[in-house]
Write an enzyme that holds these catalytic residues in place. Structure first.
Site, short mmCIF file in Angstrom:
data_model
loop_
_atom_site.label_atom_id
_atom_site.label_comp_id
_atom_site.label_asym_id
_atom_site.label_seq_id
_atom_site.Cartn_x
_atom_site.Cartn_y
_atom_site.Cartn_z
N SER A 53 0.85 -1.20 0.00
CA SER A 53 0.00 0.00 0.00
C SER A 53 0.88 1.24 0.00
O SER A 53 2.11 1.14 0.04
CB SER A 53 -0.91 0.00 1.23
OG SER A 53 -0.13 0.33 2.38
N LYS A 54 0.23 2.38 -0.01
CA LYS A 54 0.95 3.65 -0.07
C LYS A 54 1.99 3.82 1.03
O LYS A 54 2.97 4.54 0.83
CB LYS A 54 -0.05 4.82 0.04
CG LYS A 54 -0.76 5.10 -1.27
CD LYS A 54 -1.41 6.47 -1.23
CE LYS A 54 -2.26 6.69 -2.47
NZ LYS A 54 -3.63 7.05 -2.18
N ARG A 55 1.75 3.19 2.15
CA ARG A 55 2.71 3.30 3.26
C ARG A 55 4.10 2.81 2.85
O ARG A 55 5.10 3.20 3.43
CB ARG A 55 2.25 2.46 4.46
CG ARG A 55 1.02 2.98 5.15
CD ARG A 55 0.68 2.08 6.32
NE ARG A 55 0.35 0.73 5.91
CZ ARG A 55 1.02 -0.36 6.25
NH1 ARG A 55 2.07 -0.27 7.03
NH2 ARG A 55 0.64 -1.55 5.82
N HIS A 56 4.15 1.89 1.88
CA HIS A 56 5.43 1.28 1.51
C HIS A 56 6.16 2.03 0.41
O HIS A 56 7.25 1.65 0.02
CB HIS A 56 5.20 -0.17 1.06
CG HIS A 56 4.51 -1.01 2.09
ND1 HIS A 56 3.19 -1.38 1.97
CD2 HIS A 56 4.95 -1.52 3.25
CE1 HIS A 56 2.85 -2.12 3.03
NE2 HIS A 56 3.89 -2.21 3.81
N GLY A 57 5.56 3.07 -0.11
CA GLY A 57 6.13 3.77 -1.26
C GLY A 57 4.99 3.97 -2.24
O GLY A 57 3.90 3.41 -2.07
#
Ligand code: GLU
Length: 466
Positions: free
Chosen positions: A237-241
């Site tokens: 998800s966005k948290r990872h990049g």
């Protein structure tokens, strides 16, 4: 002839995980001299948007994943779906079901109460009276017994019991066809030989195979690709990049680097990490695709990008650097030629965005000196050297790396100073800090006019601090 397809639903951004799927489809076709087809699965009219279609086409074009056929749009194929439905109704392969929502709810509740899966009980399978006021759905007559064996190129043999599969709705009561059905008609009509897709679709496969058989179409080879997780093992998800592939273009990644990184998520060739596109095409195969989930590592992606930046022609990188400088609010024409800048700075940043950030002081005035550097190098003792440098550099006939560096060395020699004692104050004067490329390169990057003004500025600074 091998024919693969990438079949995105245009309901959001082009996700980095979908690009990995597209890449594998494209590579497999390229590798075997086959064809790669792009099919936009836009039948869900509420969730599909033109912006998403554009993002898919834009992303694919940027990456160079050019389809040999398509884009096809499922919404332009409704007549064909209707034709198959009519044919199946006539052949008894599909039937109208008049169950009401309440009846379906009840079936569901009863199945759950028995501890079974909620499933349709087939009550209209062998005919049944139309009900006034109820628009029927159309269901596919799934075989009642036997098994569907999926010989998956990644997952191996996966067996499903037909008894587990109920009669799938292929057209809603408003006549619109449903997802699993349109996929089947298209895969058959488009002569797809290899269906390479995410393994979230594995459970759809037995139903799709049954319908392909009802169409008397061949069954393609399936390859269900494992998930890509974030570095912490949870769903990417966005948290990872960034997950939107176009964000990577904005961040100054090279398309071939992104593809290189993605090809290694689930596929390997020994322990080789860096692949050119040609190598990927020559080496890729489904046999080496790993069945385990892989994890997305943004730092590694940056490293891979840097390897490709280092290998790329400056002429290719120059316009990309210009774009990044503009994005960062600078005028790329107000400074050294971009090819030169990119050559001088490409070791210093992993993406074009980072490289552009290192280059600001060559395209605009820097604001303040780095405190530590100024404290260490812009001292009264340096004033004499800086003054001499100003004169010597003003007189250099050719503003080249060699000639400017020779002028600096000449000043050092004349004043009996080590090169560093002269070059470091000069560097801080030129770029505001004690790190930059070699002194000749830095001087060429700054340019003569700016260099002389900045030496004046440093002398004024020293005088004021004095
Ligand atoms: N449209 C589907 C999706 O975006 C893919 C279907 C398929 O590859 O069979 O998930």
């Amino acid at each position: 002839m091998i024919r693969t397809r990438f079949a995105p639903s245009p309901t959001g951004v082009l996700h980095i995980g979908s690009v990995r799927t597209a890449l594998f489809c494209w590579l497999y076709a390229r590798r075997h001299g086959g064809q790669f087809i792009l099919r936009i699965e836009d039948t869900d009219r509420e969730r599909s948007t033109q912006a998403s279609v554009d993002a898919i086409l834009d992303g694919m074009a940027w990456l160079g994943l050019r389809p040999d056929e398509g884009p096809f749009y499922q919404t332009q194929r409704f007549d064909r779906y209707r034709e198959v439905i009519e044919q199946w109704l006539a052949e008894g392969k599909a039937y109208r079901c008049y169950c009401t929502r309440e009846e379906l709810e009840q079936m569901r509740a009863e199945a759950m109460a028995r501890g079974g899966k909620p499933r349709y009980d087939g009550r209209y399978r062998n005919g049944g009276e139309p009900r006034p006021g109820v628009e029927p759905v159309i269901r596919f007559k799934n075989p009642l017994d036997g098994q569907v064996v999926v010989d998956d190129a990644v997952r191996g043999t996966v067996v499903f019991d037909n008894a587990e599969l109920d009669d799938l709705i292929i057209a809603r009561s408003d006549g619109t066809p449903t997802y699993n059905f349109t996929v089947v008609v298209d895969d058959a009509d488009m002569g797809i030989t290899h269906v390479i897709r995410g393994d979230d679709h594995l459970n759809n496969t037995p139903r799709q195979i049954n319908m392909l058989q009802a169409l008397d179409a061949g069954v393609p080879r399936y390859a269900h690709l494992p998930m890509i997780n974030g570095s912490d093992g949870t769903k990417l998800s966005k948290r990872h990049g960034a997950i939107n592939v176009l964000d990577y273009r904005e961040m100054g990644f090279l398309p071939e680097a992104l593809l290189n990184y993605l090809v290694r998520l689930g596929w390997s060739h020994g322990d080789q990490e860096i692949f050119s596109l040609e190598e990927m095409i020559a080496l890729f195969d489904l046999d080496e695709v790993n069945a385990a989930a892989s994890s997305f590592n943004f730092e590694k992606l940056k490293w891979v990008n840097h390897q490709h930046v280092m290998a790329a022609e400056p002429a290719r990188l120059a316009p990309l650097l210009a774009e990044q400088l503009r994005r960062q609010g600078l005028d790329p024409n107000d400074g050294p030629p971009l090819e030169y800048t990119v050559g001088a700075l490409k070791e210093r940043g992993q993406t074009l965005q980072e490289i552009a950030e290192r280059g600001h002081c060559y395209y605009e005035e820097f604001e303040a000196y780095d405190e530590k550097s100024a404290h260490k190098h812009l001292r009264t003792e340096a004033a004499e050297a800086l003054r001499a440098l100003g004169e010597a550099l003003a007189a250099v006939p050719d503003w080249t790396e060699q000639d400017t560096e020779a002028a600096v060395a000449g000043v050092a020699e004349r004043l009996g100073l080590k090169m560093g004692k002269v070059a470091q104050p000069l560097r801080v004067a030129l770029v505001g800090q004690a790190v930059s490329p070699g002194i000749g390169t830095t001087l060429v990057l700054v340019g003569r006019a700016r260099a002389l003004t900045r030496i004046e500025r440093a002398l004024n600074y020293i005088a004021a601090m004095g």
